[in-house]
Design a protein around this motif. Sequence first.
Motif, mmCIF file in Angstrom:
data_model
loop_
_atom_site.group_PDB
_atom_site.id
_atom_site.type_symbol
_atom_site.label_atom_id
_atom_site.label_comp_id
_atom_site.label_asym_id
_atom_site.label_seq_id
_atom_site.Cartn_x
_atom_site.Cartn_y
_atom_site.Cartn_z
ATOM 1 N N ARG A 67 1.198 -1.077 0.306
ATOM 2 C CA ARG A 67 0.155 0.123 -0.392
ATOM 3 C C ARG A 67 0.622 1.049 0.152
ATOM 4 N N GLY A 68 2.062 1.489 -0.745
ATOM 5 C CA GLY A 68 2.681 2.524 -0.605
ATOM 6 C C GLY A 68 4.008 3.203 -0.473
ATOM 7 N N SER A 69 4.311 1.750 0.953
ATOM 8 C CA SER A 69 6.010 2.158 1.077
ATOM 9 C C SER A 69 7.776 1.492 0.738
ATOM 10 N N SER A 70 6.441 0.418 -0.891
ATOM 11 C CA SER A 70 7.721 0.301 -1.844
ATOM 12 C C SER A 70 7.542 0.627 -3.417
ATOM 13 N N ARG A 71 6.318 1.747 -3.504
ATOM 14 C CA ARG A 71 6.937 2.753 -4.120
ATOM 15 C C ARG A 71 8.026 4.080 -4.281
ATOM 16 N N ASP A 72 8.339 3.979 -5.447
ATOM 17 C CA ASP A 72 9.882 4.444 -5.514
ATOM 18 C C ASP A 72 9.338 7.077 -5.313
ATOM 19 N N ASP A 73 8.584 6.823 -5.684
ATOM 20 C CA ASP A 73 7.931 8.060 -5.539
ATOM 21 C C ASP A 73 6.969 7.768 -3.886
ATOM 22 N N SER A 74 6.505 7.633 -3.041
ATOM 23 C CA SER A 74 6.210 7.459 -2.393
ATOM 24 C C SER A 74 7.078 8.338 -0.828
ATOM 25 N N ASN A 75 6.092 9.636 -0.585
ATOM 26 C CA ASN A 75 6.788 9.787 0.942
ATOM 27 C C ASN A 75 7.464 9.026 1.685
ATOM 28 N N TRP A 76 6.466 8.159 1.998
ATOM 29 C CA TRP A 76 7.086 6.747 3.097
ATOM 30 C C TRP A 76 7.645 5.647 3.032
ATOM 31 N N ARG A 77 8.252 6.579 1.809
ATOM 32 C CA ARG A 77 9.318 5.428 0.905
ATOM 33 C C ARG A 77 10.791 5.808 1.930
ATOM 34 N N ARG A 78 10.728 7.269 1.608
ATOM 35 C CA ARG A 78 12.262 7.706 2.847
ATOM 36 C C ARG A 78 12.366 7.027 4.376
ATOM 37 N N VAL A 79 10.869 6.980 4.083
ATOM 38 C CA VAL A 79 11.239 6.485 6.461
ATOM 39 C C VAL A 79 12.842 4.527 5.637
ATOM 40 N N LEU A 80 12.489 3.999 4.620
ATOM 41 C CA LEU A 80 12.708 2.640 4.354
ATOM 42 C C LEU A 80 14.249 3.417 3.738
ATOM 43 N N ASN A 81 14.460 4.094 3.288
ATOM 44 C CA ASN A 81 15.787 4.915 2.456
ATOM 45 C C ASN A 81 17.092 5.406 3.491
ATOM 46 N N TYR A 82 16.087 5.722 4.422
ATOM 47 C CA TYR A 82 16.794 6.184 5.530
ATOM 48 C C TYR A 82 17.279 4.993 7.000
ATOM 49 N N PHE A 83 16.478 3.772 6.175
ATOM 50 C CA PHE A 83 17.234 2.868 7.639
ATOM 51 C C PHE A 83 17.045 1.628 6.751
ATOM 52 N N THR A 84 18.662 2.325 5.617
ATOM 53 C CA THR A 84 18.643 0.887 4.736
ATOM 54 C C THR A 84 19.420 -0.033 5.254
ATOM 55 N N GLU B 279 9.418 -5.321 -7.011
ATOM 56 C CA GLU B 279 10.608 -4.900 -7.572
ATOM 57 C C GLU B 279 10.853 -4.445 -6.327
ATOM 58 N N TYR B 280 10.898 -4.350 -4.856
ATOM 59 C CA TYR B 280 11.373 -3.822 -4.113
ATOM 60 C C TYR B 280 12.394 -4.602 -2.836
#
Length: 798
Positions: free
Chosen positions: A297-314, A335-336
């Motif tokens: 529901r959104g966290s794995s989309r490249d353009d998602s604002n929520w994706r920033r959380v996952l990118n930060y805790f990479t 894909e993610y």
Amino acid sequence: MSMDESLVLTEADTCREFVTPALQQAGWGKSPHAIGEQHAITAGRIALVGGKPRRGKQRRADYILYLRRDFPIAVVEAKEAGLPAENGVQQAREYAEMLGLRFAYATNGHRIIEIDYDTGTEREIERYPNPDELWARRSSGTRLPEPSAKHWLEPYNLASGKIPRYYQDIAINRVIEAILLGQQRVLVTLATGTGKTCVAFQVCWKLWNSRWNRAGEYRRPKILFLADRNLLVDDPKDKMFAPFGDARHKISSADPSQARDMYFGIYQSLTNGSDDDLFRQYRPDFFDLIVIDECHRGSSRDDSNWRRVLNYFTSAVHFGMTATPLRDESRDSYEYFGNPVYTYNLRQGIEDGFLAPYRVHRVITTADAAGWRPNKDELDRYGRPIPDDEYQTKDFEQVVALRARTKAIARHLSDFLKSTDRFAKTLVFCVDQEHAAEMRQELINLNSDLVKQYPDYVCRVTSDEGSIGLGHLSDFQDIDNPTPTILTTSQLLTTGVDAETVKNVVLARVVGSRAEFKQIIGRGTRLRVDYGKEFFNIIDFTGTATQHFADKDFDGDPAQIEQVTIDEQGAVKAQEAIAEQDETAEFDPAVEPGMLDAEITSEASGDPRKFYVDGGNVAVIGHLVYDLDADGKKLQVVRYTEYSARTVRSLFPNRDELQVAWAKPDTRADVLHELAERQISFDELASASGQSDADPFDLLCHLAWNAPLLTRRQRAEQARKNSQDLFALHGDTAREILDLLLDRYVERGIIQFSHLSELLKVRPFDRFGSPSEIANRHFGGVLALREAVTRLQTALYQ
């Protein structure tokens, strides 16, 4: 015991005399948990037969071998000693593949055949390998370093009393294995209602309790459970994850504690779109593991604002859970994360008997069937001219709100509940919060007799209700609380609602997204047999269900679909049964998956966003019943009698073969079982065909091959004429009993002969004595009585 003596042993005898001792001798008897005998794998599918739920046969493995209490490692399939060991190979393979095990054994007590999936070999062996040998082979096949074994073998926490099912075992172990092998992103796909939270909890517990962490240090890991709604984190935190005790913490701006181990958070709280996001108060390497619930529901989309959380805790391992198989709406997740390490879909859950089957009712209002067009110069509630256009289902409550349609839907639903169960827990999914409020009001007025006694009989639960709505939801989920019985909502309850007793899921809005549709019907798939919840109804007013079931890739066929047409009063004008259509949806999703109620409020700034029509008539035009075609791929118009005829012809090429099987009691039982497995009920068939006096055999032959139709009375008279020699063999009392059996056949049909001993205990047979007295005194013994009754049944079908 000699070989000749062992040839007469049953399978149970073979297990007791040979297999169990051999396993114990190999070292599997040292632990009380090492050998699991007659291990139930599935619960047995629930099928609706004549409208009544019936459990199918469970799938059971003769033996499951456990390395630890919660770690199965091999399956053993035994056959009786007189059969070749090879007879068990296919079943052993089937169970091993089903359970995700790498070793399987087939035996007849004397010979052992080993199937090794790691090496791809199948060979005969002299003895079973001991636990240490099997573990050495299993761990070498995974290339796991030895220190990692303790994390993999860490026992489950079973404080809740919920023992993971076989597919949850597989998911847990594969996730742990992937993490220990250094995989940074892990995905599992589990159908709604199959226990994703249980899987997440056991994964977290095993890693936490065994002190796994990315750095290999002697400390417990820091874990974050992440979702997009408070419901999805509060419920697991307070219930399933309770054994973590004080290690739990929900992250909020008021308390961003860093002294705990098991954290819970929602994206909306962690992010605000700026550089001072709450999640930045934690170091990028703070978490060892992040569990992402409903990751599609959104966290794995490249353009998602929520994706920033996952990118930060990479640097953390990202473990995603979804109920959505690979499709366009879930492609970003795949894909993610990559391909899932395990998938268990809706169809499998229903087949195994862990999920409730469902009956689909397609209800059509005239507005939905033919569209709605305003009168010339017609004004809406606010005096605005309604644009001249033909409005369809996708437009209702989005562009134009027809109060008459809402009333018709509410009336039909109320009538449905009155005819079934007025206290059956029901979820009504509406277009938006305003529509949910209107639906609630109509349902209250139509059920005022119950509302007087139960003021919260119907409630709306949307984001606007806040804590009050959540209170209603909590009461709704309480299996011992009868009310609220009906909840109206729009988006808020599509996910995260674990209400085991939901019996009706009502679609009053179009659901274009496959992912959201599966989430919605998942509200009803949970079973609660002890509370009478063995199946549920999907009541579809928009065509959503039949559109989605039309997809050849949809993984869960309905038990039965009915299509009903109603008038403006909600009364049924026509009714038929349906299954799947080979068409694609003509509408786009009304909202994106995961959208909150607050995002689709009914009014924007300024004028109302849709036109409101309070008058007019919503009528009904027709009624069709659909069922699956022979290939099971599309819907076609089929009556229940036509379906039954087609099924009979698929089982028996001609009438003679059916007659041979039907005439003998033993083979007739097999026929009845086959028909029941295909949901054919004689009571329902007699009612549908209007032939209540017909013998079931004649009814089947008449429908399948247009054979002459005899009544049971005609068959009984025919049997009396054909059985003179049988009657002549016995005395007056025995002849009277046989004659009474024919009379009972006329009254109740042939099925009663299946329970002869019970039949002879009741009037009028009880005046002749007990069943054993009848047999010995009047027929010369039990075998003679059975022979006479069998010949009588054969005479019925000569």
